[in-house]
Design a protein around this motif. Structure first.
Motif, short mmCIF file in Angstrom:
data_model
loop_
_atom_site.label_atom_id
_atom_site.label_comp_id
_atom_site.label_asym_id
_atom_site.label_seq_id
_atom_site.Cartn_x
_atom_site.Cartn_y
_atom_site.Cartn_z
N GLY A 1 0.95 -1.20 -0.26
CA GLY A 1 -0.31 0.23 0.05
C GLY A 1 0.94 1.33 -0.68
O GLY A 1 0.39 1.99 0.22
N HIS A 2 1.78 0.65 0.46
CA HIS A 2 3.27 2.43 0.19
C HIS A 2 3.56 2.72 -0.94
O HIS A 2 4.24 3.76 -0.35
N LEU A 3 3.53 1.49 -1.44
CA LEU A 3 4.62 1.97 -2.94
C LEU A 3 3.53 3.12 -3.77
O LEU A 3 2.35 2.33 -3.48
N PRO A 4 4.49 3.65 -4.86
CA PRO A 4 3.47 4.59 -5.70
C PRO A 4 3.06 3.06 -6.91
O PRO A 4 3.59 2.44 -6.55
N LYS A 5 2.09 4.02 -7.97
CA LYS A 5 1.30 3.15 -8.62
C LYS A 5 2.07 2.84 -10.01
O LYS A 5 1.87 4.17 -10.38
N LEU A 6 3.05 2.16 -10.44
CA LEU A 6 3.45 1.54 -11.36
C LEU A 6 3.45 0.56 -12.23
O LEU A 6 3.20 -0.07 -11.77
N VAL B 1 6.24 8.55 -10.61
CA VAL B 1 7.22 7.96 -9.31
C VAL B 1 7.31 8.71 -7.55
O VAL B 1 7.05 7.84 -6.84
N GLY B 2 7.15 9.89 -7.81
CA GLY B 2 7.35 10.11 -6.98
C GLY B 2 8.44 10.89 -6.08
O GLY B 2 9.54 10.68 -6.46
N SER B 3 8.39 10.44 -4.74
CA SER B 3 9.68 10.17 -3.41
C SER B 3 9.80 8.71 -3.53
O SER B 3 9.38 7.91 -3.39
#
Lengths: 545, 309
Positions: free
Chosen positions: A506-511, A515-517
């Motif tokens: 749940g903490h990963l960006p949707k790839l 990417v974000g941080s």
């Protein structure tokens, strides 16, 4: 037993089958209900969610048309044979449901036949008043019980939520009967090999081959008209056409094949010794090669077969989904609620982002699957300890940390390798269908590999349990199961943010996507390192064996 | 002589079970030391502490002059261990396992490995799952006897071996002794212990109850005497060290502490001895005496059974 003993004259080979069946059901009292429940509930809940998503006949007809037109999707799920909620449920769940029911059946049958012989438990049982055919009969009866329950719960459940009873029964029976086909295949495989693991592998490969033949048939022709479909047991359920004509006679095919396989297995049982297989095991080398000289090479030797299987499996799944991805925008079509779900799963917005959202969804699923691999790999540690193989090793000049590190290196590196295989295959298949491999492959591969830190964080929990608290090691499956549930089902149920945050995924960006941080990747990796270190610290201090 | 293994006042609990309750053990370098005790007495627990697999709650243990917990890896280069129930990896051949264990210890003597395979009649090309119980033991025994080590720790190593192989095993232990190796042998096969061991320690309920050479231990136990006399005996029951006396006319049966044998014989000759049999205590009786203490009815039955033998 007394009833069976009374009819001794013709059936002494079956003596004891009754008590053995009860023993098998008793031993499976958790595993069997979980499988039956998961399989039947997933079918019924699919019907419910389809009804919610596509409430009107017009919406369903539109959806069915776009699904039918897409070759990749037909290969994956099969043809759409109607536009009722029942027909759509059958389309969505039949191929996978039947294949998974096959997996359940194979696990049950091998567990009560070859596993029992391999561990030597059958020897003691067979010394009692137990006929030669009784163990196989008990295993098949247990599988039959499970498949009948699956069929009954699917039929009853669908009928109860207002889908037609006849179609519900046809769908339930089609799935349950296919499960029994693979129970029969597993029964034969269990006679062939001395190793339960190999018997499971053979049957799983047969299921995989049946799936590919069916997928090829469905990809080549719409409406289930390809002759290939008659060759694959996984093509038969769609030939039953639940909610689209209910061709009952087709059910005779799986029944006949099951009977033939069972008779074959009985004939093979009669020809072999207890514990022996028909395929002779080849002798091994009389001396160890140079390579086998320490805990690392030993762990590699023990785990390489499993790792290769997972590499192949994830590459296969990646290729299948990658091939479908290019048409993803068509799949989701104009239906707003489906778009909505995909966006919540995949994070992107707008029609252009829909393919990315689909890819991100599949990427997340590959990550969760890789977590299953990693958990199994780490739990080899507790398996080695519980089976008494760790103790003599640790009585050699092998420190505990080196012993554990051998398996952990494979688990952590294997996770990355398995994800790379999935990402590579998915990127290639997606790039090939979109005629843009150089552009799409790196994005997809990077997206899949970016799942690694989240898998590692879960793996860290498993390491902590297996290394420091071996008594609770199997709880690791519960942790992974919870992460799977949150990741797969959470978005459908529109779960609140804090629930989604419980899973490291749940903490990963949707790839693929922005990417974000980099922070989540770093702290998930740090978490994995900290958990592993804590586990190893515990391993150094505790009693072993 | 130096001491290879010293254990004093060892305590170890698992939850509420006190597996070791102040155990002492001393094994001299170069001796074969028998380690005896009923099931659950704490033999394997002691061995696991000596191997650094378990951490003792209290007490001291030294192995080859070092700490078995902290110096485990260095110590393990100098010892070989054979468990009572060997499990093998299903896809590794016996030969591979023998070499792996050898490489993980101080090294393996290839000539000796080949010789041992022949003597134990072991096929090294079979895969782990194809071996019988006895053959799995042989895999571990060949690996241990072919290793170049100072100390052998054997925990009921011959379970599942047939009598011929048992003999090969005894020869191998004898050869190990000749090479100056120290052997700690936990065993239930009393003939094996009697044939091989210089000294024995008997433990019960996590405590050492007896330790010494077999001759010493025999001295502490009773000799059974039965005699046919010329006249009914008198005064026997007053003699110290006499037990289980039964007199039927001129027939006498009794047990006597071995160091009190002399006065009993004198008393018997006073009545005139027609025939006399005197049986020294077997290790089995010695063993049963320690096993049986405060265990209720079953041991009593076992005792008559043992006496009948």
């Amino acid at each position: 037993m007394s009833a069976l003993a009374a009819t001794r004259s013709g059936s002494s080979h079956l003596t004891g089958a009754g008590p053995l069946t009860r023993l098998a059901l008793r031993r499976d009292k958790i595993m069997l209900p979980v499988w039956v429940y998961a399989l039947s509930v997933s079918v019924v809940s699919t019907a419910l969610s389809l009804e919610k998503l596509y409430g009107t006949a017009a919406e369903r007809a539109d959806f069915a048309r776009s699904m039918s037109a897409n070759n990749s999707l037909r290969a994956l799920y099969g043809p759409v044979l109607g536009d009722s909620v029942g027909a759509l449920t059958a389309w969505r769940m039949m191929a996978f449901g039947a294949a998974l029911t096959g997996v359940m059946s194979l696990l049950i049958v091998v567990r009560h036949t070859r596993d029992e012989e391999e561990t030597g438990r059958q020897e003691l049982l067979s010394s009692a008043a137990v006929g030669r055919r009784a163990p196989l009969t008990a295993a098949l009866c247990t599988a039959l019980t499970a498949n009948i329950l699956v069929a009954a719960l699917i039929a009853g459940g669908l009928a109860a939520v207002g889908q037609g009873a006849a179609g519900a029964l046809a769908l339930g029976l089609a799935i349950g009967a296919t499960g029994m086909v693979f129970a029969g295949v597993a029964a034969v495989a269990a006679q062939l090999t001395e190793s339960a693991r190999l018997a499971r592998g053979i049957t799983a490969a047969v299921i995989g081959a049946a799936f590919i033949v069916r997928a090829a048939g469905d990809a080549s022709a719409a409406g289930g008209r390809s002759p290939l479909l008659w060759l694959s047991p996984l093509g038969w359920p769609e030939q039953v056409r639940p909610y689209a004509g209910d061709r009952w006679w087709v059910l005779l095919l799986p029944a006949a094949l099951t009977a033939a396989a069972a008779l074959g297995a009985y004939a093979l049982t009669a020809r072999r010794d207890l514990g022996a297989g028909l395929l002779a095991t080849r002798p091994g080398p009389a001396a160890a090669g140079r390579a086998l000289r320490g805990p690392y090479s030993l762990a590699w030797r023990l785990q390489r077969g499993t790792l290769l299987g997972w590499l192949a499996g994830l590459a296969f799944a990646g290729a299948v989904f990658g091939a479908v991805a290019h048409g993803a925008a068509d799949i989701v079509g104009d239906n707003e609620r489906t778009q909505d779900i995909f966006e919540r799963l995949g994070g992107s917005h707008g029609q252009a982002g829909l393919t990315d959202a689909f890819l991100a969804t599949i990427t997340g699923m590959l990550g969760l699957t890789a977590a299953l691999y990693a958990t199994g790999s780490v739990l080899r540690l507790s398996g080695e300890e519980a089976d008494g193989r760790a103790e003599p090793l640790l009585a050699c000049a092998v420190g505990r940390l080196r012993w554990a590190a051998g398996h952990l290196v494979i688990a952590f590196a294997g996770t990355a390798a398995v994800l790379a295989a999935g990402g590579l295959a998915m990127g290639l298949a997606y790039g090939a269908t979109a005629h843009d491999i150089s552009g799409r492959l790196p994005r997809v591969l990077a997206a899949v590999l970016a799942q690694t830190p989240a898998v590692w964080a879960l793996t860290g929990v498993t390491v902590l349990l297996a290394a420091a608290l071996p008594r609770y090691a199997t709880a690791a499956w519960g942790v992974v199961g919870a992460a799977l549930a949150v990741g797969w089902i959470g978005p459908m149920l529109n779960a609140p943010r804090w629930v989604m945050d419980l899973s490291p995924f749940g903490h990963l960006p949707k790839l693929p996507g922005p990417v974000g941080s980099a922070a989540p990747f770093l702290w998930l990796t740090a978490l994995a390192v900290a958990l592993t270190a804590a586990g190893l610290y515990g391993l150094r201090r505790r009693d072993v064996g | 002589m130096t001491t290879a293994i010293t254990v004093s006042g060892l305590h170890k609990s698992f939850g509420r079970t006190h597996a070791l309750d102040g155990l002492d053990l001393s094994v001299e370098s170069g001796e074969v030391h028998g380690f005896l005790g009923p099931n659950g007495a704490g033999k394997s627990t002691t061995i696991r502490v000596l191997l650094g697999l378990l951490r003792a709650d209290r007490g001291a243990a030294r192995l080859l002059g070092r700490d078995p917990w902290h110096d485990a890896v260095e110590l393990h280069r100098r010892l070989a261990y054979v468990p009572g129930d060997v499990t093998l990896w299903r896809n590794l051949s016996g030969g591979e396992v023998i070499d792996l264990y050898g490489r993980l210890r101080g090294g393996l003597d290839p000539a000796r490995r080949a010789e041992l395979l022949e003597r134990f009649e072991l096929d090294p090309t079979k895969k782990g799952r194809a071996y019988s119980k006895g053959n799995r033991q042989k895999v571990a025994l060949v690996a241990a006897f072919a290793s170049d080590v100072d100390l052998l720790i054997l925990d009921e190593p011959t379970s599942g071996l047939d009598p011929l192989m048992e003999e090969v095993f005894q020869e191998c232990v004898g050869e190990a002794r000749e090479r100056g190796r120290t052997v700690l042998l936990s065993s239930h096969v009393l003939s094996e212990v009697e044939a091989l061991c210089d000294r024995v320690s008997i433990i019960r309920a996590g405590r050492t109850v007896e330790s010494g050479s077999l001759a010493d231990l025999r001295h502490l136990t009773r000799t059974s005497v039965s005699a046919e006399l010329a006249a009914p005996p008198n005064g026997l029951s007053r003699l110290p060290g006499v037990h289980d006396l039964s007199v039927q006319g001129t027939r006498v049966r009794l047990q006597v502490d071995t160091d009190k044998l002399d006065p009993v014989l004198r008393q018997l000759t006073e009545s005139g001895v027609r025939s006399l049999t005197s049986t020294p205590p077997t290790l089995e009786e010695l063993f049963l005496r320690h096993y049986q203490t405060d265990q209720g009815d079953v041991p009593a039955a076992r005792r008559t059974e043992a006496a009948a033998r």
